[in-house]
Design a protein around this motif. Structure first.
Motif, PDB file in Angstrom:
ATOM      1  N   ILE A 191       0.831  -1.204   0.000  1.00 52.11           N
ATOM      2  CA  ILE A 191       0.000   0.000   0.000  1.00 52.11           C
ATOM      3  C   ILE A 191       0.864   1.252   0.000  1.00 52.11           C
ATOM      4  O   ILE A 191       0.604   2.207  -0.736  1.00 52.11           O
ATOM      5  N   ALA A 192       1.922   1.259   0.818  1.00 54.32           N
ATOM      6  CA  ALA A 192       2.805   2.417   0.876  1.00 54.32           C
ATOM      7  C   ALA A 192       3.549   2.623  -0.437  1.00 54.32           C
ATOM      8  O   ALA A 192       3.682   3.760  -0.909  1.00 54.32           O
ATOM      9  N   THR A 193       4.013   1.538  -1.041  1.00 59.66           N
ATOM     10  CA  THR A 193       4.760   1.652  -2.296  1.00 59.66           C
ATOM     11  C   THR A 193       3.857   2.108  -3.429  1.00 59.66           C
ATOM     12  O   THR A 193       4.220   2.978  -4.215  1.00 59.66           O
ATOM     13  N   ILE A 194       2.675   1.534  -3.512  1.00 60.22           N
ATOM     14  CA  ILE A 194       1.722   1.936  -4.550  1.00 60.22           C
ATOM     15  C   ILE A 194       1.246   3.364  -4.302  1.00 60.22           C
ATOM     16  O   ILE A 194       1.079   4.150  -5.231  1.00 60.22           O
ATOM     17  N   GLY A 195       1.076   3.712  -3.044  1.00 53.65           N
ATOM     18  CA  GLY A 195       0.587   5.047  -2.690  1.00 53.65           C
ATOM     19  C   GLY A 195       1.525   6.169  -3.062  1.00 53.65           C
ATOM     20  O   GLY A 195       1.111   7.328  -3.145  1.00 53.65           O
ATOM     21  N   THR A 196       2.781   5.876  -3.297  1.00 50.99           N
ATOM     22  CA  THR A 196       3.726   6.918  -3.682  1.00 50.99           C
ATOM     23  C   THR A 196       3.634   7.267  -5.158  1.00 50.99           C
ATOM     24  O   THR A 196       4.280   8.200  -5.619  1.00 50.99           O
ATOM     25  N   THR A 197       2.832   6.527  -5.905  1.00 55.50           N
ATOM     26  CA  THR A 197       2.649   6.766  -7.331  1.00 55.50           C
ATOM     27  C   THR A 197       1.405   7.619  -7.541  1.00 55.50           C
ATOM     28  O   THR A 197       0.373   7.395  -6.924  1.00 55.50           O
ATOM     29  N   ALA A 198       1.499   8.590  -8.431  1.00 60.88           N
ATOM     30  CA  ALA A 198       0.388   9.506  -8.668  1.00 60.88           C
ATOM     31  C   ALA A 198      -0.817   8.807  -9.298  1.00 60.88           C
ATOM     32  O   ALA A 198      -1.950   9.049  -8.893  1.00 60.88           O
ATOM     33  N   VAL A 199      -0.573   7.954 -10.276  1.00 62.35           N
ATOM     34  CA  VAL A 199      -1.668   7.246 -10.936  1.00 62.35           C
ATOM     35  C   VAL A 199      -1.322   5.759 -11.034  1.00 62.35           C
ATOM     36  O   VAL A 199      -0.166   5.382 -11.157  1.00 62.35           O
ATOM     37  N   ILE A 200      -2.334   4.917 -11.001  1.00 60.89           N
ATOM     38  CA  ILE A 200      -2.146   3.473 -10.908  1.00 60.89           C
ATOM     39  C   ILE A 200      -1.400   2.900 -12.104  1.00 60.89           C
ATOM     40  O   ILE A 200      -0.639   1.954 -11.965  1.00 60.89           O
ATOM     41  N   TYR A 201      -1.552   3.445 -13.296  1.00 63.38           N
ATOM     42  CA  TYR A 201      -0.869   2.877 -14.450  1.00 63.38           C
ATOM     43  C   TYR A 201       0.615   3.232 -14.486  1.00 63.38           C
ATOM     44  O   TYR A 201       1.355   2.705 -15.308  1.00 63.38           O
ATOM     45  N   ASP A 202       1.059   4.107 -13.602  1.00 61.58           N
ATOM     46  CA  ASP A 202       2.482   4.425 -13.511  1.00 61.58           C
ATOM     47  C   ASP A 202       3.200   3.598 -12.451  1.00 61.58           C
ATOM     48  O   ASP A 202       4.382   3.803 -12.203  1.00 61.58           O
ATOM     49  N   VAL A 203       2.498   2.676 -11.816  1.00 57.36           N
ATOM     50  CA  VAL A 203       3.103   1.857 -10.765  1.00 57.36           C
ATOM     51  C   VAL A 203       4.131   0.913 -11.372  1.00 57.36           C
ATOM     52  O   VAL A 203       3.860   0.223 -12.346  1.00 57.36           O
ATOM     53  N   ASP A 204       5.319   0.900 -10.805  1.00 53.97           N
ATOM     54  CA  ASP A 204       6.353  -0.048 -11.216  1.00 53.97           C
ATOM     55  C   ASP A 204       6.120  -1.320 -10.410  1.00 53.97           C
ATOM     56  O   ASP A 204       6.556  -1.448  -9.266  1.00 53.97           O
ATOM     57  N   TRP A 205       5.395  -2.268 -10.995  1.00 53.23           N
ATOM     58  CA  TRP A 205       4.982  -3.470 -10.278  1.00 53.23           C
ATOM     59  C   TRP A 205       6.155  -4.347  -9.882  1.00 53.23           C
ATOM     60  O   TRP A 205       6.101  -5.046  -8.875  1.00 53.23           O
ATOM     61  N   ARG A 206       7.243  -4.309 -10.644  1.00 54.30           N
ATOM     62  CA  ARG A 206       8.432  -5.065 -10.239  1.00 54.30           C
ATOM     63  C   ARG A 206       9.024  -4.481  -8.965  1.00 54.30           C
ATOM     64  O   ARG A 206       9.465  -5.220  -8.081  1.00 54.30           O
ATOM     65  N   LEU A 207       9.028  -3.157  -8.855  1.00 52.30           N
ATOM     66  CA  LEU A 207       9.509  -2.504  -7.642  1.00 52.30           C
ATOM     67  C   LEU A 207       8.614  -2.847  -6.455  1.00 52.30           C
ATOM     68  O   LEU A 207       9.099  -3.160  -5.369  1.00 52.30           O
ATOM     69  N   VAL A 208       7.304  -2.813  -6.676  1.00 55.74           N
ATOM     70  CA  VAL A 208       6.359  -3.165  -5.609  1.00 55.74           C
ATOM     71  C   VAL A 208       6.610  -4.603  -5.160  1.00 55.74           C
ATOM     72  O   VAL A 208       6.725  -4.886  -3.962  1.00 55.74           O
ATOM     73  N   GLY A 209       6.713  -5.520  -6.106  1.00 59.46           N
ATOM     74  CA  GLY A 209       6.917  -6.929  -5.776  1.00 59.46           C
ATOM     75  C   GLY A 209       8.217  -7.176  -5.030  1.00 59.46           C
ATOM     76  O   GLY A 209       8.241  -7.899  -4.027  1.00 59.46           O
ATOM     77  N   SER A 210       9.297  -6.569  -5.484  1.00 57.69           N
ATOM     78  CA  SER A 210      10.580  -6.795  -4.815  1.00 57.69           C
ATOM     79  C   SER A 210      10.611  -6.141  -3.443  1.00 57.69           C
ATOM     80  O   SER A 210      11.178  -6.695  -2.494  1.00 57.69           O
ATOM     81  N   THR A 211       9.979  -4.986  -3.302  1.00 60.53           N
ATOM     82  CA  THR A 211       9.921  -4.313  -2.000  1.00 60.53           C
ATOM     83  C   THR A 211       9.088  -5.123  -1.019  1.00 60.53           C
ATOM     84  O   THR A 211       9.474  -5.290   0.149  1.00 60.53           O
ATOM     85  N   VAL A 212       7.972  -5.659  -1.480  1.00 60.22           N
ATOM     86  CA  VAL A 212       7.119  -6.491  -0.627  1.00 60.22           C
ATOM     87  C   VAL A 212       7.851  -7.772  -0.225  1.00 60.22           C
ATOM     88  O   VAL A 212       7.799  -8.192   0.934  1.00 60.22           O
ATOM     89  N   ALA A 213       8.549  -8.391  -1.168  1.00 59.30           N
ATOM     90  CA  ALA A 213       9.287  -9.619  -0.859  1.00 59.30           C
ATOM     91  C   ALA A 213      10.370  -9.354   0.191  1.00 59.30           C
ATOM     92  O   ALA A 213      10.521 -10.136   1.141  1.00 59.30           O
ATOM     93  N   LEU A 214      11.088  -8.253   0.055  1.00 57.52           N
ATOM     94  CA  LEU A 214      12.123  -7.915   1.026  1.00 57.52           C
ATOM     95  C   LEU A 214      11.517  -7.629   2.397  1.00 57.52           C
ATOM     96  O   LEU A 214      12.020  -8.104   3.423  1.00 57.52           O
ATOM     97  N   ALA A 215      10.424  -6.886   2.430  1.00 55.81           N
ATOM     98  CA  ALA A 215       9.769  -6.581   3.708  1.00 55.81           C
ATOM     99  C   ALA A 215       9.259  -7.852   4.382  1.00 55.81           C
ATOM    100  O   ALA A 215       9.349  -7.992   5.606  1.00 55.81           O
TER     101      ALA A 215
END
Length: 70
Positions: free
Chosen positions: A23-47
């Protein structure tokens, strides 16, 4: 230490951490289609991994008893 109760508590904690991180990683993006899903996935995996590693130090829910029968 690595009982069924510990694994259950650590997994619940890790899932909550993963959801909060996503939620925090996605929330830093202005619009949903600009979300870097690989970044979200790797950040979630690390957390999630860090949550499990932190749980190795101890889980108050398990040490003091959760009050629920597992």
């Amino acid at each position: 230490m690595f009982t069924k109760e510990w694994l259950r508590a650590a997994t619940i904690r890790a899932i909550k951490t993963a959801a909060q991180t996503a939620i925090a990683t996605i929330g830093t993006t202005a619009v949903i289609y600009d979300v870097d899903w690989r970044l979200v996935g790797s950040t979630v995996a690390l957390a999630t991994l860090l949550s499990y590693l932190t749980s190795l130090a101890g889980l108050p829910e398990v040490e003091k008893g959760s009050g629920e029968d597992a």
